[in-house]
Scaffold this active site. Sequence first.
Site, PDB file in Angstrom:
ATOM      1  N   ASP A  90       0.861  -1.174   0.000  1.00  0.00           N
ATOM      2  CA  ASP A  90       0.000   0.000   0.000  1.00  0.00           C
ATOM      3  C   ASP A  90       0.899   1.226   0.000  1.00  0.00           C
ATOM      4  O   ASP A  90       2.026   1.199   0.488  1.00  0.00           O
ATOM      5  CB  ASP A  90      -0.912  -0.007   1.218  1.00  0.00           C
ATOM      6  CG  ASP A  90      -2.166   0.822   1.007  1.00  0.00           C
ATOM      7  OD1 ASP A  90      -2.209   1.605   0.030  1.00  0.00           O
ATOM      8  OD2 ASP A  90      -3.110   0.696   1.810  1.00  0.00           O
ATOM      9  N   TRP A  91       0.399   2.315  -0.559  1.00  0.00           N
ATOM     10  CA  TRP A  91       1.207   3.505  -0.795  1.00  0.00           C
ATOM     11  C   TRP A  91       1.690   4.079   0.546  1.00  0.00           C
ATOM     12  O   TRP A  91       0.900   4.555   1.344  1.00  0.00           O
ATOM     13  CB  TRP A  91       0.403   4.524  -1.583  1.00  0.00           C
ATOM     14  CG  TRP A  91       0.487   4.358  -3.066  1.00  0.00           C
ATOM     15  CD1 TRP A  91       0.862   5.332  -3.969  1.00  0.00           C
ATOM     16  CD2 TRP A  91       0.205   3.192  -3.860  1.00  0.00           C
ATOM     17  NE1 TRP A  91       0.837   4.820  -5.254  1.00  0.00           N
ATOM     18  CE2 TRP A  91       0.434   3.512  -5.218  1.00  0.00           C
ATOM     19  CE3 TRP A  91      -0.199   1.887  -3.548  1.00  0.00           C
ATOM     20  CZ2 TRP A  91       0.270   2.609  -6.263  1.00  0.00           C
ATOM     21  CZ3 TRP A  91      -0.364   0.969  -4.583  1.00  0.00           C
ATOM     22  CH2 TRP A  91      -0.128   1.333  -5.924  1.00  0.00           C
TER      23      TRP A  91
END
Length: 737
Positions: A264-265
């Site tokens: 995930d970013w």
Amino acid sequence: MKILKSAFILSLFALPMFGQNKAPIYLDETKPVEQRIEDALSRMTLEEKVKMCHAQSKFSSSGVPRLGIPELWHADGPHGVRAEVFWDEWDNAGWTNDSCIAFPALTALAATWNPEMGALYGKVIGEEARYRKKDVLLAPGVNIYRTPLNGRNFEYLGEDPFLTSRMAVPYIKGVQSNGVAACVKHFALNNQEIARGHINVNVSDRALHEIYLPAFKAAVQEAGVWSLMGAYNQYKGQHCCHNEYLLNDILKRDWKFDGAVIADWGGTHNTIEAAKNGLDIEMGTWTDGMRWNKTNAYDEYYLAVPFLRMLKSGELSEDLVNDKVRRILRLMFRTNMNQHRPWGSFGTEEHMLAGQKIAEEGIVLLQNNNDVLPINLSKTKKIAVIGENAIKVMTVGGGSSSLKVRYEISPLQGLKDRIGSESEVVYARGYVGGKSTQQDGLSTGQDLTETRSAAELLAEAVKVAKEADFVVFIGGLNKDDGQDCEGNDRADMGLPYDQDKLIGELVKANKNLAVVLISGNAVAMPWVNQVPAIVQGWYNGSAAGRALASVLVGDVNPSGKLPFTFPVALKDNSAHALGEYPGDNVNVTYNEGIFVGYRWADKEKIKPLFSFGHGLSYTKYQYGKVSVDNRTMSADGTVTVTVPVKNIGSRKGEEVVQLYISDLKSSLPRPVKELKGFSKIALNPGEEKTVSFVIDAEKLKFYDDTRQEWVAEPGTFEAIIGASSTDIRGKAAFDLK
């Protein structure tokens, strides 16, 4: 670089390097994929391998231009393909051809209780992603609804692992039929937004395996998902994006996942853990790009130059990067290196109609006292529509699922378009919410500035309601921070903006009232006993207004069922009753274990406001006697449960027949019952169908955390048939040898 479309063109770039007698095997689609992977891998330098393991822009990771291996392009999100952003910024890039169709939020999809709608959803959103040349669609979200305060619940598929699994599998298959990878998320235990980036989740092994992992397991083993996204939070003291137990032991070893794990970013925190603990592609570590004043900040990612240095020094084995690149190549051969995938389509009428169909099937009729719905247009000359959510844009905002859409038909516009000249439609705002959301340079385009006071708005709404034959109040939540929005949770279960007071005054003014709630979460309803009709309308995307109007006037008979429990108050929810939400900012403990949602309500004998699986219709269904074909079941055998269901009303409709299983005696505590099957059937007036469910030993198992295995114990079980988790229509017992 642009993605190359032809193996022949690719070979023109690659062949000169190897000579005419050594054509690259990886370009030959007639060769087995694993052979092609090994051939491509053998031709790469260490630097090229490392570059494939981290981002090169906000939403892309590197290919190998020298070998004709393309970049990999990712896109949010679960409800539509996100607008293009600048290479190194979150802001909208200003393209004029990236306005998508917004599909219903995944809570609405789950509320259809119809896997065919899951397949349709995946197919059409996959077509949109493919047309936009996206290789990985960051969807679906399958995290379990643990608390009604989670700001991101609207992106998920409800509280039950079986329902979530059955809806996610066809969605994933539909997306991937377009040659676009689904990326199931967020693995795992991402059940709150407060402190999501670091909170460490303490949960029993049994709850982990029975409640929080089944949908991910189904995505891997049944849907064959090609990629998976790690979660922000920690488990066992390790971040989930590089978690040894979750990624190496469970996902890759036990489940045999052969795809790529994507961070995930901003979810990556350590080079050694990222290298060793199962992460394959690092995305978004520095989400504002070049702030470090490097020539290329992406080279400073944990899996970039720091990773390369450790590989060259021998501190890390090259086997680690080889495994990551194999998985990335496998993902590419399934997506952008597959020359036979379809071209897709974008923003079409067909896609809008698909979204409308899903929305219509997902809208839930919660209450309909005195059959005030559907609205009888022949006897209704004036309809008052009241509430800000009747006009508010809902597709912009909410976090990473925010969309730039071709259009969004509001509830007010949908009703006006449908009713036309049959009845007069008048509107009063009634209340004022927050300012219109802007996100990443995208604006709703609405100016909802209001100069009148709350008292003036209330007085106008009451006056309009008194003068109307029927009143539709459209309120609920919205996508603003602190409501249904990524990054934060709700403060409480109540409706914001003093809506409770407004609803109380409206029902005094006119008894012909329907309250429509637009939300992705349960809300408190102190007025529930005064309001005749209540509709759960969800966030339904581009065709939201059309879908709602079709249900309210009876063009469509509502058939949605709740995918999560509506408690009366937070104290009736297990995460809150046991005092462990949202934790102490360091740890959160799931004291409730396996007793989530209806499992907790059953255990504690708590009457919900509206039950899991609840949803009414404009017709009536009669259930017959439940029977089993075999009273005794062997460990490798099956039992078939049947029940006749008849439409005894005057309208055609669809009913969701639900199968729950109860283990009457177990060595470990078990829920009173658990959902193990459902079937949505269409019935004409007077028509009867027999619904069948096949039960095998897998449906009888629980996870024994003392033995670390799934167990089906001999004994007596009950097959329970219901129209909801509390509306039980019949039972039949059987024994497992």
